[in-house]
Design a protein around this motif. Structure first.
Motif, PDB file in Angstrom:
ATOM      1  N   ILE A 199      37.007  35.152  38.721  1.00  9.90           N
ATOM      2  CA  ILE A 199      36.115  34.033  38.401  1.00  9.90           C
ATOM      3  C   ILE A 199      35.105  33.817  39.525  1.00  9.90           C
ATOM      4  O   ILE A 199      33.921  33.543  39.271  1.00  9.90           O
ATOM      5  N   LEU A 200      35.523  33.971  40.758  1.00 13.07           N
ATOM      6  CA  LEU A 200      34.597  33.855  41.884  1.00 13.07           C
ATOM      7  C   LEU A 200      33.510  34.919  41.778  1.00 13.07           C
ATOM      8  O   LEU A 200      32.325  34.643  42.010  1.00 13.07           O
ATOM      9  N   LEU A 201      33.897  36.126  41.401  1.00 14.41           N
ATOM     10  CA  LEU A 201      32.932  37.210  41.255  1.00 14.41           C
ATOM     11  C   LEU A 201      31.922  36.880  40.151  1.00 14.41           C
ATOM     12  O   LEU A 201      30.710  37.087  40.320  1.00 14.41           O
ATOM     13  N   ALA A 202      32.406  36.361  39.036  1.00 11.69           N
ATOM     14  CA  ALA A 202      31.513  36.020  37.918  1.00 11.69           C
ATOM     15  C   ALA A 202      30.551  34.906  38.312  1.00 11.69           C
ATOM     16  O   ALA A 202      29.359  34.953  37.991  1.00 11.69           O
ATOM     17  N   VAL A 203      31.050  33.904  39.011  1.00  8.86           N
ATOM     18  CA  VAL A 203      30.212  32.778  39.442  1.00  8.86           C
ATOM     19  C   VAL A 203      29.085  33.248  40.347  1.00  8.86           C
ATOM     20  O   VAL A 203      27.939  32.794  40.235  1.00  8.86           O
ATOM     21  N   THR A 204      29.372  34.186  41.226  1.00  8.29           N
ATOM     22  CA  THR A 204      28.404  34.584  42.258  1.00  8.29           C
ATOM     23  C   THR A 204      27.569  35.811  41.907  1.00  8.29           C
ATOM     24  O   THR A 204      26.693  36.203  42.687  1.00  8.29           O
ATOM     25  N   THR A 205      27.831  36.402  40.736  1.00  7.41           N
ATOM     26  CA  THR A 205      27.058  37.592  40.350  1.00  7.41           C
ATOM     27  C   THR A 205      26.427  37.493  38.963  1.00  7.41           C
ATOM     28  O   THR A 205      25.492  38.227  38.663  1.00  7.41           O
ATOM     29  N   GLY A 206      26.962  36.639  38.100  1.00 12.48           N
ATOM     30  CA  GLY A 206      26.447  36.552  36.742  1.00 12.48           C
ATOM     31  C   GLY A 206      26.891  37.702  35.860  1.00 12.48           C
ATOM     32  O   GLY A 206      26.279  37.964  34.826  1.00 12.48           O
ATOM     33  N   LEU A 207      27.961  38.392  36.240  1.00 11.93           N
ATOM     34  CA  LEU A 207      28.457  39.497  35.415  1.00 11.93           C
ATOM     35  C   LEU A 207      28.983  38.998  34.076  1.00 11.93           C
ATOM     36  O   LEU A 207      29.491  37.879  33.981  1.00 11.93           O
ATOM     37  N   ARG A 208      28.851  39.833  33.050  1.00 14.99           N
ATOM     38  CA  ARG A 208      29.476  39.552  31.762  1.00 14.99           C
ATOM     39  C   ARG A 208      30.983  39.729  31.902  1.00 14.99           C
ATOM     40  O   ARG A 208      31.454  40.446  32.789  1.00 14.99           O
ATOM     41  N   LEU A 209      31.746  39.100  31.004  1.00 14.62           N
ATOM     42  CA  LEU A 209      33.203  39.188  31.096  1.00 14.62           C
ATOM     43  C   LEU A 209      33.682  40.631  31.032  1.00 14.62           C
ATOM     44  O   LEU A 209      34.545  41.046  31.812  1.00 14.62           O
ATOM     45  N   GLY A 210      33.119  41.422  30.121  1.00 10.69           N
ATOM     46  CA  GLY A 210      33.519  42.817  30.005  1.00 10.69           C
ATOM     47  C   GLY A 210      33.231  43.610  31.260  1.00 10.69           C
ATOM     48  O   GLY A 210      33.965  44.540  31.618  1.00 10.69           O
ATOM     49  N   GLU A 211      32.137  43.253  31.953  1.00 10.60           N
ATOM     50  CA  GLU A 211      31.776  43.935  33.198  1.00 10.60           C
ATOM     51  C   GLU A 211      32.729  43.554  34.324  1.00 10.60           C
ATOM     52  O   GLU A 211      33.078  44.386  35.171  1.00 10.60           O
ATOM     53  N   VAL A 212      33.160  42.291  34.330  1.00 11.64           N
ATOM     54  CA  VAL A 212      34.128  41.840  35.340  1.00 11.64           C
ATOM     55  C   VAL A 212      35.443  42.578  35.150  1.00 11.64           C
ATOM     56  O   VAL A 212      36.000  43.161  36.095  1.00 11.64           O
ATOM     57  N   LEU A 213      35.947  42.576  33.920  1.00  6.69           N
ATOM     58  CA  LEU A 213      37.248  43.188  33.638  1.00  6.69           C
ATOM     59  C   LEU A 213      37.196  44.714  33.709  1.00  6.69           C
ATOM     60  O   LEU A 213      38.232  45.359  33.833  1.00  6.69           O
ATOM     61  N   GLY A 214      35.988  45.300  33.638  1.00  4.37           N
ATOM     62  CA  GLY A 214      35.844  46.747  33.714  1.00  4.37           C
ATOM     63  C   GLY A 214      35.551  47.259  35.116  1.00  4.37           C
ATOM     64  O   GLY A 214      35.374  48.475  35.314  1.00  4.37           O
ATOM     65  N   LEU A 215      35.500  46.361  36.101  1.00  4.19           N
ATOM     66  CA  LEU A 215      35.205  46.774  37.479  1.00  4.19           C
ATOM     67  C   LEU A 215      36.387  47.530  38.080  1.00  4.19           C
ATOM     68  O   LEU A 215      37.539  47.107  37.976  1.00  4.19           O
ATOM     69  N   ARG A 216      36.100  48.666  38.729  1.00  3.91           N
ATOM     70  CA  ARG A 216      37.134  49.476  39.376  1.00  3.91           C
ATOM     71  C   ARG A 216      36.921  49.447  40.887  1.00  3.91           C
ATOM     72  O   ARG A 216      35.836  49.119  41.375  1.00  3.91           O
ATOM     73  N   TRP A 217      37.943  49.827  41.615  1.00  5.12           N
ATOM     74  CA  TRP A 217      37.824  49.791  43.083  1.00  5.12           C
ATOM     75  C   TRP A 217      36.784  50.790  43.590  1.00  5.12           C
ATOM     76  O   TRP A 217      36.157  50.556  44.621  1.00  5.12           O
ATOM     77  N   CYS A 218      36.570  51.882  42.854  1.00  3.32           N
ATOM     78  CA  CYS A 218      35.540  52.825  43.271  1.00  3.32           C
ATOM     79  C   CYS A 218      34.135  52.248  43.091  1.00  3.32           C
ATOM     80  O   CYS A 218      33.153  52.805  43.582  1.00  3.32           O
ATOM     81  N   ASP A 219      34.033  51.127  42.370  1.00  5.21           N
ATOM     82  CA  ASP A 219      32.739  50.480  42.155  1.00  5.21           C
ATOM     83  C   ASP A 219      32.417  49.446  43.236  1.00  5.21           C
ATOM     84  O   ASP A 219      31.329  48.864  43.229  1.00  5.21           O
ATOM     85  N   VAL A 220      33.361  49.214  44.141  1.00  3.50           N
ATOM     86  CA  VAL A 220      33.176  48.189  45.178  1.00  3.50           C
ATOM     87  C   VAL A 220      32.933  48.861  46.528  1.00  3.50           C
ATOM     88  O   VAL A 220      33.733  49.675  46.973  1.00  3.50           O
TER      89      VAL A 220
END
Length: 375
Positions: A199-220
């Motif tokens: 939720i913190l990530l969504a608040v500070t980035t504006g990501l869609r829910l599917g994009e939040v739940l689809g984030l992988r560690w290789c993407d960070v």
């Protein structure tokens, strides 16, 4: 005696006594003979004349019996399926099901009046919302436009169709105090705190829910404090839970995150077990280390708002809030558009233009400096 070969564009009309009908014929630019039967000679003459005129003006299209329904299936499976997410593909099929009353009409016989009648029926008989009818209109418009591009029809009748009225709702956002309360409640709640990093990530980035739940560690990237948005998690009827590519090229993007957010994600990663070598494990998973269903996450979101005593707004409102706050604080709209992953800046402007500060007074001052007016 040899028959004279008709030149391309010529035609004829004969009466068939056995069938009691008139048969009109023309020769296409490719030299192919095309026939069509009519009850009256006048109808045959009109058809033959219009076909010959279209050949001479370069607008001729080979007559076809392909129906709206047949073209709908072909367009969806051939031209759309490989370009959109599975969930979007299923949405298109749902919307296309509302073409039922015009599906038996051939593409070449479809008229604006047929489409306008369809919209009236959907509104009055099926009681579809104006929002859904507008989506049906957009889908039909794209489908017919493609048929026109492929020379399946000689004119785009959708240019003559009046789009259904659709009053867009005002964008909802959370206030700064509500966001603060949501984050504080989530961080401190004994059960919901496991949702805090997402939720913190969504608040500070504006990501869609599917994009939040689809984030992988290789993407960070913890060194540059960036995330690379490449995948989306969605629930589909055909394949269940799917981690797939995003629907547009502009959706694939890099987004900067704050050091505070980076720190929270780093702490989460340190507690994560069984991370594969390629770091392709999802950042946000269940206690059983399985992907989180979007619907399950939305239930947690609803519970969180109740605990925080904040009026319910859907999760996507976090995205609206983020965009609105960025624009209100002077971030250029093109940068906000890129951050959101919009394909067109005009779409961002249409949604959030109201949030851009009014600089008209400052513009007037600048104009005064630029142009010396004689006194």
């Amino acid at each position: 005696m040899a028959k004279n070969k008709r030149a391309n564009g010529e035609g004829g009309i004969t009466y068939d006594r056995s069938r009691g009908s008139y048969r009109a014929s023309i020769t296409t630019p490719e030299g192919k003979r095309i026939f069509k039967r009519f009850k009256t000679e006048q109808e045959a003459v009109v058809w033959k004349t219009s076909q010959i005129n279209s050949i001479h003006t370069g607008t001729f299209v080979v007559p076809s019996k392909v129906t709206v329904g047949e073209w709908t299936i072909d367009w969806l499976t051939t031209y759309k399926k490989s370009t959109i997410a599975q969930s979007t593909y299923e949405l298109y099929f749902y919307l296309a099901a509302h073409f039922d009353s015009i599906s038996g009409i051939t593409l070449q016989e479809l008229q604006p009046a047929h489409v306008q009648k369809l919209y009236t029926e959907l509104s009055e008989k099926t009681k579809l919302s104006q929002h859904t009818i507008h989506k049906v209109h957009k889908l039909l418009k794209n489908m017919i436009s493609k048929a026109f591009q492929l020379d399946m029809i000689n004119k785009n009748i959708m240019l003559l169709v009046t789009a259904p009225k659709f009053d867009k709702k005002d964008i909802e956002i959370f206030t700064a105090s509500e966001i603060e309360l949501i984050l504080k409640t989530c961080h401190e709640h004994p059960v919901l705190k496991n949702r805090y990093p997402a939720i913190l990530l969504a608040v500070t980035t504006g990501l869609r829910l599917g994009e939040v739940l689809g984030l992988r560690w290789c993407d960070v990237n913890f060194i540059s404090n960036e995330i690379h948005v490449r995948k989306g998690l969605s629930k589909t009827k055909a394949h269940g839970l799917v981690l797939g590519p995003l629907k547009t090229k502009s959706s694939i993007r890099k987004i900067s995150i704050t050091p505070d957010v980076s720190k929270v994600l780093k702490e989460l990663k340190s507690k994560t077990v069984n991370i594969d070598i390629k770091q392709e494990k999802l950042c946000f998973v269940t206690r059983n280390e399985t992907p989180i269903l979007p619907r399950t996450f939305e239930r947690s979101w609803s519970d969180l708002l109740k605990k925080a005593n904040v009026p319910y707004k859907n999760f996507h409102v976090l995205r609206h809030t983020h965009a609105t706050e960025l624009l209100a604080n002077g971030i250029p709209i093109i940068e906000v558009s890129r951050r959101l992953g919009h394909s067109k800046v005009s779409h961002t402007l249409e949604l959030y233009g109201h949030a851009i500060p009014n600089y008209d007074n400052k513009i007037a001052e600048k104009v005064q400096e630029l142009y010396a007016v004689p006194k």
